[in-house]
Design an enzyme around this catalytic site. Sequence first.
Site, PDB file in Angstrom:
ATOM      1  N   SER A   1     -57.568  29.587  10.453  1.00 18.85           N
ATOM      2  CA  SER A   1     -58.808  30.369  10.610  1.00 18.85           C
ATOM      3  C   SER A   1     -59.136  31.251   9.402  1.00 18.85           C
ATOM      4  O   SER A   1     -60.311  31.338   9.015  1.00 18.85           O
ATOM      5  CB  SER A   1     -58.767  31.196  11.897  1.00 18.85           C
ATOM      6  OG  SER A   1     -58.885  30.324  12.998  1.00 18.85           O
TER       7      SER A   1
ATOM      8  N   ASP B   1     -64.733  27.198  21.502  1.00 17.16           N
ATOM      9  CA  ASP B   1     -64.016  25.912  21.495  1.00 17.16           C
ATOM     10  C   ASP B   1     -64.926  24.813  22.046  1.00 17.16           C
ATOM     11  O   ASP B   1     -64.920  23.684  21.550  1.00 17.16           O
ATOM     12  CB  ASP B   1     -62.745  25.988  22.350  1.00 17.16           C
ATOM     13  CG  ASP B   1     -61.677  26.860  21.712  1.00 17.16           C
ATOM     14  OD1 ASP B   1     -61.621  26.920  20.466  1.00 17.16           O
ATOM     15  OD2 ASP B   1     -60.902  27.492  22.457  1.00 17.16           O
TER      16      ASP B   1
ATOM     17  N   GLY C   1     -54.307  23.225  28.581  1.00 18.07           N
ATOM     18  CA  GLY C   1     -55.376  24.097  28.095  1.00 18.07           C
ATOM     19  C   GLY C   1     -56.442  23.361  27.296  1.00 18.07           C
ATOM     20  O   GLY C   1     -57.646  23.548  27.520  1.00 18.07           O
ATOM     21  N   ALA C   2     -56.026  22.511  26.380  1.00 16.68           N
ATOM     22  CA  ALA C   2     -56.972  21.826  25.496  1.00 16.68           C
ATOM     23  C   ALA C   2     -57.816  20.822  26.291  1.00 16.68           C
ATOM     24  O   ALA C   2     -59.053  20.769  26.147  1.00 16.68           O
ATOM     25  CB  ALA C   2     -56.208  21.109  24.383  1.00 16.68           C
TER      26      ALA C   2
ATOM     27  N   GLY D   1     -54.785  14.200  29.773  1.00 19.36           N
ATOM     28  CA  GLY D   1     -54.175  15.533  29.777  1.00 19.36           C
ATOM     29  C   GLY D   1     -54.903  16.491  30.698  1.00 19.36           C
ATOM     30  O   GLY D   1     -56.084  16.286  31.047  1.00 19.36           O
TER      31      GLY D   1
ATOM     32  N   LYS E   1     -56.043  34.215  25.404  1.00 20.83           N
ATOM     33  CA  LYS E   1     -57.441  33.834  25.646  1.00 20.83           C
ATOM     34  C   LYS E   1     -57.962  34.254  27.024  1.00 20.83           C
ATOM     35  O   LYS E   1     -59.158  34.480  27.180  1.00 20.83           O
ATOM     36  CB  LYS E   1     -57.619  32.323  25.471  1.00 20.83           C
ATOM     37  CG  LYS E   1     -57.593  31.867  24.019  1.00 20.83           C
ATOM     38  CD  LYS E   1     -57.901  30.388  23.921  1.00 20.83           C
ATOM     39  CE  LYS E   1     -57.855  29.913  22.482  1.00 20.83           C
ATOM     40  NZ  LYS E   1     -58.306  28.524  22.339  1.00 20.83           N
TER      41      LYS E   1
ATOM     42  N   TYR F   1     -54.612  17.695  15.376  1.00 24.58           N
ATOM     43  CA  TYR F   1     -54.971  17.437  13.968  1.00 24.58           C
ATOM     44  C   TYR F   1     -53.767  17.508  13.027  1.00 24.58           C
ATOM     45  O   TYR F   1     -53.908  17.306  11.817  1.00 24.58           O
ATOM     46  CB  TYR F   1     -56.080  18.380  13.487  1.00 24.58           C
ATOM     47  CG  TYR F   1     -55.740  19.835  13.645  1.00 24.58           C
ATOM     48  CD1 TYR F   1     -55.012  20.511  12.686  1.00 24.58           C
ATOM     49  CD2 TYR F   1     -56.147  20.528  14.775  1.00 24.58           C
ATOM     50  CE1 TYR F   1     -54.685  21.839  12.844  1.00 24.58           C
ATOM     51  CE2 TYR F   1     -55.825  21.856  14.949  1.00 24.58           C
ATOM     52  CZ  TYR F   1     -55.092  22.511  13.981  1.00 24.58           C
ATOM     53  OH  TYR F   1     -54.773  23.822  14.143  1.00 24.58           O
TER      54      TYR F   1
ATOM     55  N   LEU G   1     -57.539  15.533  20.099  1.00 31.92           N
ATOM     56  CA  LEU G   1     -57.719  16.969  19.847  1.00 31.92           C
ATOM     57  C   LEU G   1     -56.637  17.498  18.896  1.00 31.92           C
ATOM     58  O   LEU G   1     -56.755  18.585  18.354  1.00 31.92           O
ATOM     59  CB  LEU G   1     -57.722  17.759  21.162  1.00 31.92           C
ATOM     60  CG  LEU G   1     -58.800  17.362  22.176  1.00 31.92           C
ATOM     61  CD1 LEU G   1     -58.773  18.292  23.385  1.00 31.92           C
ATOM     62  CD2 LEU G   1     -60.188  17.365  21.552  1.00 31.92           C
TER      63      LEU G   1
HETATM   64  P1  ATR Z   1     -52.174  22.453  25.484  1.00 32.07           P
HETATM   65  O1  ATR Z   1     -52.504  23.904  25.575  1.00 32.07           O
HETATM   66  O2  ATR Z   1     -51.941  21.949  24.093  1.00 32.07           O
HETATM   67  O3  ATR Z   1     -53.135  21.602  26.238  1.00 32.07           O
HETATM   68  P2  ATR Z   1     -50.285  22.379  27.662  1.00 32.07           P
HETATM   69  O4  ATR Z   1     -51.192  23.271  28.421  1.00 32.07           O
HETATM   70  O5  ATR Z   1     -48.822  22.658  27.649  1.00 32.07           O
HETATM   71  O6  ATR Z   1     -50.705  22.298  26.144  1.00 32.07           O
HETATM   72  O7  ATR Z   1     -50.541  20.886  28.178  1.00 32.07           O
HETATM   73  C1  ATR Z   1     -49.834  19.797  27.685  1.00 32.07           C
HETATM   74  C2  ATR Z   1     -50.456  18.504  28.231  1.00 32.07           C
HETATM   75  O8  ATR Z   1     -49.740  17.402  27.652  1.00 32.07           O
HETATM   76  C3  ATR Z   1     -50.332  18.338  29.737  1.00 32.07           C
HETATM   77  O9  ATR Z   1     -51.401  17.573  30.205  1.00 32.07           O
HETATM   78  C4  ATR Z   1     -49.010  17.574  29.852  1.00 32.07           C
HETATM   79  O10 ATR Z   1     -48.870  16.812  31.043  1.00 32.07           O
HETATM   80  P3  ATR Z   1     -48.271  17.498  32.392  1.00 32.07           P
HETATM   81  O11 ATR Z   1     -49.391  18.312  32.967  1.00 32.07           O
HETATM   82  O12 ATR Z   1     -47.914  16.361  33.261  1.00 32.07           O
HETATM   83  O13 ATR Z   1     -47.112  18.331  31.947  1.00 32.07           O
HETATM   84  C5  ATR Z   1     -49.120  16.627  28.689  1.00 32.07           C
HETATM   85  N1  ATR Z   1     -47.824  16.145  28.234  1.00 32.07           N
HETATM   86  C6  ATR Z   1     -46.903  16.822  27.502  1.00 32.07           C
HETATM   87  N2  ATR Z   1     -45.833  16.041  27.253  1.00 32.07           N
HETATM   88  C7  ATR Z   1     -46.076  14.841  27.835  1.00 32.07           C
HETATM   89  C8  ATR Z   1     -45.375  13.604  27.899  1.00 32.07           C
HETATM   90  N3  ATR Z   1     -44.186  13.429  27.317  1.00 32.07           N
HETATM   91  N4  ATR Z   1     -45.959  12.568  28.578  1.00 32.07           N
HETATM   92  C9  ATR Z   1     -47.165  12.722  29.158  1.00 32.07           C
HETATM   93  N5  ATR Z   1     -47.887  13.848  29.113  1.00 32.07           N
HETATM   94  C10 ATR Z   1     -47.364  14.899  28.465  1.00 32.07           C
END
Ligand code: ATR
Length: 289
Positions: free
Chosen positions: A21, A106, A133-134, A130, A70, A228, A226
């Site tokens: 940023s 965002d 958060g993102a 997913g 946030k 990068y 999402l």
């Molecule tokens: P962010 O803020 O980057 O979105 P997060 O809130 O921790 O991070 O979310 C991570 C996402 O990646 C979730 O959708 C998670 O799936 P779960 O809700 O089932 O945990 C997904 N994720 C992380 N590791 C994974 C893996 N090895 N296989 C499949 N999904 C995964």
Amino acid sequence: MIDGKTRICGLFGNPVEHTLSPLIHNTLAARCGLNMVYVPFLVDGAQVKQAVEGARALQLLGVNVTVPHKSAVIPYLTEIDREASLIGAVNTLVPAENGFKGYNTDLPGLYRALVSEGISLSGEEVILLGAGGAARAAAFLCALRGAERVYLLNRSLEKAQAVAEEVNLAAGRQCILPMELSGWRNLPEKKYLVIQGTSVGLAPHTEEAVIEDRDFYRLIHTGFDLVYRPAETRFMRLTGEAGGKACNGLKMLLYQGVEAFELWTGLKVKEEDAAFCYEQMKKELEKNE
Ligand code: ATR
């Protein structure tokens, strides 16, 4: 030159040392000829209220807020933008009467990134991977900007269901359909916009993709990751190999910054300045690869 008239913007987060940023905002300020600097502030979770009060007392021109503050920052704002309130997450504070108004850039950031890639959400059927958060921000964007339907695929079905329920309620229509990750096998055979919103594939785990089956990638016209870091994720590579167009999340990061900069300064950033800034961001990331 920093002098007596220099205005300050900053980022509240923890950690903050890897943020791009400052590069975004200091580049835009220089391109626009503004006497402004943007600096990171490491803010502890127990000090969010004091940080907001401090920003007010010091008359900062603007503040960005990142993980993990946030949502925690919301009680300390005097106003909140409607979309940010629906999402329950704020990443930009703009000085308002007696305090700050909170925005979420965002969402428009992702929107502008999609538009710059020639993607319109209106009437689209989207596969969103997913439910963290993102991905949640992307689900809100799709629902609020006219996507026809979003198949929300997540490893844990319960989390996908919770996000779908919340977003459908906010949007006032049942456009988000929660599914398990393998749910793509039951979708109608056609080409979709796929937004990759899981953390799988993030550096240093660059050789992983959340779905490995190559048949899945035949369903993609555009794969928008999402993530990068790295610049080309395995999801993007698999998308490209199956004939789809692949993009990473760097433009979303750029445009969430551009949107915040515009809110603070009242300026409209020219596309050539945004493009210049994007090149600087790419160079910075290449240094660390
Ligand atoms: P962010 O803020 O980057 O979105 P997060 O809130 O921790 O991070 O979310 C991570 C996402 O990646 C979730 O959708 C998670 O799936 P779960 O809700 O089932 O945990 C997904 N994720 C992380 N590791 C994974 C893996 N090895 N296989 C499949 N999904 C995964």
